[in-house]
Design an enzyme around this catalytic site. Structure first.
Site, PDB file in Angstrom:
ATOM      1  CG  ASP A 127      -0.204   0.047   2.523  1.00 48.45           C
ATOM      2  OD1 ASP A 127       1.048  -0.013   2.503  1.00 48.45           O
ATOM      3  OD2 ASP A 127      -0.866   0.141   3.575  1.00 48.45           O
ATOM      4  CB  THR A 131       6.880  -1.193  -0.742  1.00 49.03           C
ATOM      5  OG1 THR A 131       7.151  -0.627   0.539  1.00 49.03           O
ATOM      6  CG2 THR A 131       7.158  -2.682  -0.704  1.00 49.03           C
ATOM      7  CB  CYS A 186      -5.865   1.007   3.710  1.00 47.77           C
ATOM      8  SG  CYS A 186      -6.293   0.580   2.037  1.00 47.77           S
ATOM      9  CB  CYS A 243      11.169   3.651 -18.353  1.00 47.71           C
ATOM     10  SG  CYS A 243      10.977   3.016 -16.687  1.00 47.71           S
TER      11      CYS A 243
HETATM   12 ZN    ZN Z   1       9.746   1.119 -17.261  1.00 52.45          ZN
END
Ligand code: ZN
Length: 251
Positions: A127, A131, A186, A243
């Site tokens: 969440d 991470t 949450c 990226c």
């Molecule tokens: Zn990527």
């Protein structure tokens, strides 16, 4: 497969697309589930009951009373116990044939990399963005399929980043890391309980499809759900050639 397994998994074996071969792939599969909360609960339950042979369940949290509204892997008797251990015991009750390794820790660094390297497939049921990005980096590094889910309030999303495919996008292609991203999870926000059930179950479905070789995965698409209107939206996701995480992985 022995007679007991043929019976236990009969309704999967009866599916032409899955059959005995697909079921045997599930029995031989090793899966890492990061997060044994709202998403990890239904995901882990379906993977274990479906006969996935080896599951590592990682979570550094303990079960709290306020978790029980949606984290269906844990019961009132589990309050105060580590979620990974409570989850392992529950999965053993559902299917003693599935080996479950409980990791009571926040997997990061080398431990995360090693755990991802040993898995055939990874489910991100966490969440928080930090991470999520760490899991994505490890999956890019080791070229493992990543099944990612998220849920907050009445909204959910699910996607697959099949990083075995050099043309597939990674999580970072879609959600670049930014310092100013406000953490919404949450722990501080409300969440409508069935949303995590729906999304976690979809993660299980995608994982079982990928492992058994059934159908087409969600790779390249992101599904968004608004439970208030029960509308799904499907967004096509492209690999970002710039990226910072996956562009340098080579072909
Ligand atoms: Zn990527």
């Amino acid at each position: 497969m022995n007679d007991e397994q043929l019976l236990r998994y009969a309704r999967h074996i009866l599916l032409d697309e899955l059959g005995i071969e697909g079921q045997e792939r599930l029995l031989a599969a090793r899966v890492l589930i990061v997060g044994a909360g709202g998403l990890g609960s239904p995901a882990a339950l379906y993977l274990a009951t479906a006969g996935v042979g080896d599951i590592t369940l990682a979570d550094d949290d303990v079960v709290e009373l306020s978790n029980l509204q949606r984290q269906i892997l844990h019961t009132t008797a589990s309050v105060g116990r580590p979620k990974a251990e409570s989850g392992r015991d529950m999965l053993a009750a559902f299917n003693p044939q599935t080996r479950v390794h409980a990791r009571v820790e926040r997997l990061q660094g080398q431990a995360l990399s090693d755990a991802v390297a040993q898995a055939d497939l990874v489910l991100d049921c966490t969440d928080n963005f930090t991470t999520r990005h760490a899991i994505n980096r490890a999956c890019v590094q080791h070229r493992k399929p990543l099944v990612s889910g998220a849920a907050i309030r009445f909204d959910g999303q699910v996607s697959v980043y099949d990083l075995r495919d050099p043309e597939a996008p990674c999580y970072h292609c879609l959600f670049p890391e930014a310092d100013d991203v406000e953490e919404a999870n949450c722990a501080t926000m409300g969440v409508f309980a069935p949303v995590v059930g729906i999304i976690g179950s979809m993660q299980a479905a995608e994982a079982l499809k990928l492992l058994s070789g059934v159908g087409e995965s969600l790779s390249g698409r992101l599904l968004w759900l608004d439970v208030r209107t029960m509308q799904w939206r499907s967004v096509n996701v492209q690999r970002d050639p710039e990226c910072a995480v996956c562009a340098a992985r080579g072909h």
